[in-house]
Design an enzyme around this catalytic site. Structure first.
Site, mmCIF file in Angstrom:
data_model
loop_
_atom_site.group_PDB
_atom_site.id
_atom_site.type_symbol
_atom_site.label_atom_id
_atom_site.label_comp_id
_atom_site.label_asym_id
_atom_site.label_seq_id
_atom_site.Cartn_x
_atom_site.Cartn_y
_atom_site.Cartn_z
ATOM 1 N N GLY A 151 0.651 -1.157 -0.245
ATOM 2 C CA GLY A 151 -0.329 0.228 -0.336
ATOM 3 C C GLY A 151 0.554 1.321 0.246
ATOM 4 O O GLY A 151 1.946 1.489 1.053
ATOM 5 N N ARG A 182 1.542 -5.451 -6.169
ATOM 6 C CA ARG A 182 1.510 -6.338 -5.305
ATOM 7 C C ARG A 182 1.850 -7.455 -6.352
ATOM 8 O O ARG A 182 1.161 -7.200 -7.547
ATOM 9 C CB ARG A 182 0.054 -6.812 -4.544
ATOM 10 N N ASP A 197 5.249 -4.539 6.304
ATOM 11 C CA ASP A 197 5.486 -6.622 6.266
ATOM 12 C C ASP A 197 5.487 -6.967 5.067
ATOM 13 O O ASP A 197 6.346 -8.007 4.845
ATOM 14 C CB ASP A 197 5.115 -6.971 7.801
ATOM 15 N N THR A 247 4.165 2.581 5.277
ATOM 16 C CA THR A 247 2.645 1.705 5.572
ATOM 17 C C THR A 247 2.202 3.135 6.392
ATOM 18 O O THR A 247 2.941 3.274 7.425
ATOM 19 C CB THR A 247 2.481 1.313 6.152
ATOM 20 N N ASP A 252 0.250 2.463 8.402
ATOM 21 C CA ASP A 252 -1.168 1.253 9.396
ATOM 22 C C ASP A 252 -0.052 1.459 10.723
ATOM 23 O O ASP A 252 -0.515 1.319 11.958
ATOM 24 C CB ASP A 252 -0.829 -0.119 9.128
ATOM 25 N N ASP A 254 2.109 -0.227 12.417
ATOM 26 C CA ASP A 254 1.659 -1.695 12.512
ATOM 27 C C ASP A 254 3.017 -2.065 12.660
ATOM 28 O O ASP A 254 3.582 -4.020 12.413
ATOM 29 C CB ASP A 254 0.630 -2.253 12.464
ATOM 30 N N ARG A 280 -5.445 -1.501 8.837
ATOM 31 C CA ARG A 280 -5.299 -3.145 8.871
ATOM 32 C C ARG A 280 -6.166 -3.848 9.655
ATOM 33 O O ARG A 280 -7.480 -3.982 10.057
ATOM 34 C CB ARG A 280 -4.987 -3.202 7.782
#
Ligand code: F6P
Length: 328
Positions: free
Chosen positions: A15, A76, A107, A130, A132, A134, A176
């Site tokens: 992303g 992707r 990741d 990202t 996120d 995360d 996500r």
């Protein structure tokens, strides 16, 4: 042991996130600064397989520090998950005598980089890009600061209409399966409730809390819901359940979606990207590989890719207490 690195390629994967361009710019400029040749790979790992690799000069990255998205595009790649695909990618890098790769992504992208590095003993370094936030091994990922500021700005707008119509709004945000965006933007935007996957307090607790808000005189409320939250099946089902059980509320839903991924990167993200891009190149020159650049306590740190991939990016529990106190 310093590596004989002479040519570096950089790609963006997964992303997209605001700040990726600033990181690409820093990798290219740091390479030029250290008299290395630099190459941009277009369309992520798929571009590596299809040989979409072009030489980049310091001038190739003019005027992109302030641009959202990624000039290298992202994609992707299922083919890169196959040994044949990775072999094609490696062959293309060797044909250009490129001897190191910087991967800007999340990741999933680092998993591909780690496998590639082990199969071909090819130096790779990851930069966490990202929204996120995360990823283990860094307090901040590129794009996160920009995304939470985008979300706060949008929720402020939603608050205007919610208070004008005495409505209860459910606002779904990205992340996500992490609640960092929801928790921080929810606090920043003054949300009455914040629902995140890391802390499922259940439907009844949500109803009780909204009832208390209404009894205390709140005529409108905002509930921020992380897309990975499991309190309800989805944000629409959750809203319908609440509307059925709290008939005095008129309920509406806003799913913010991909706008959170766009926009000009914040100054924080631009500075972070610049630091990470330079640190990635200088770590390669220093003989480092199979690691991710991160920032911890404002210091650049390297974390082995397998730890960055497997590690947890824990929620700050203190922020949960902040939410409880401020929504009284
Ligand atoms: O990982 C970044 C992210 O924006 C997540 O927050 C979101 O769930 C996902 O990507 C969406 O993926 P896509 O852009 O493929 O729909």
């Amino acid at each position: 042991m310093p590596n004989e690195i002479k040519k570096v390629a950089v790609l963006t994967s997964g992303g997209d996130a605001p700040g990726m361009n600033a990181a690409v710019r820093a990798v290219v400029r740091a390479s030029c600064y250290h008299q290395l040749e630099c190459f941009g790979v277009f369309q992520g790992y798929q571009g590596l397989i299809e040989n979409k690799i072009e030489p980049f000069s310091a001038r190739s990255v003019n005027n992109i520090v302030n641009k959202g998205g990624t000039i290298l595009k992202s994609a992707r790649s299922l083919e890169f998950r196959t040994p044949e695909g990775r072999k094609k990618a490696h062959k293309n890098l060797l044909a250009l005598s490129i001897d190191a790769l910087v991967v800007i992504g999340g990741d999933g992208s680092f998993t591909g980089a780690m496998i590639f590095q082990s199969e071909f003993d090819f130096p790779v370094i990851g930069i966490p890009g990202t929204i996120d936030n995360d990823i283990y091994g860094t307090q901040y990922t590129l794009g996160y600061d920009t995304a939470i500021n985008t979300v706060v700005e949008v929720i402020d707008k939603i608050r205007d209409t919610a208070s004008s119509h005495n409505r209860l709004f459910f606002v779904e945000v990205m992340g996500r399966d992490a609640g960092h965006i929801a928790l921080n933007s929810g606090i920043g935007a003054g949300a009455e409730e914040i629902l995140i996957p890391e802390e499922n307090r259940g439907l009844e607790q949500l109803l009780e809390s909204l009832k208390r808000s209404e009894k205390s005189g709140k005529s409108s409320s905002i509930v921020v819901v992380a897309e990975g939250d499991k309190t309800g099946d989805n944000v629409f089902e959750l809203a319908a359940y609440v509307e059925k059980n709290l008939p005095y509320y008129e309920v509406r839903v806003s799913v913010l979606g991909h706008m959170q991924r766009g926009g000009s990167p914040s100054c924080f993200d631009r500075v972070l990207a610049s630091r990470m891009g330079i640190h990635a190149v200088e770590s390669l020159l220093d003989g480092k590989s199979n690691v991710m650049v991160g920032v911890i306590n404002d210091k650049m740190q390297l974390t082995p890719l397998d730890q960055a991939i497997k590690g947890e990016s824990a929620i700050n529990k203190e922020l949960l207490r902040v939410t409880d106190i401020l929504s009284i």
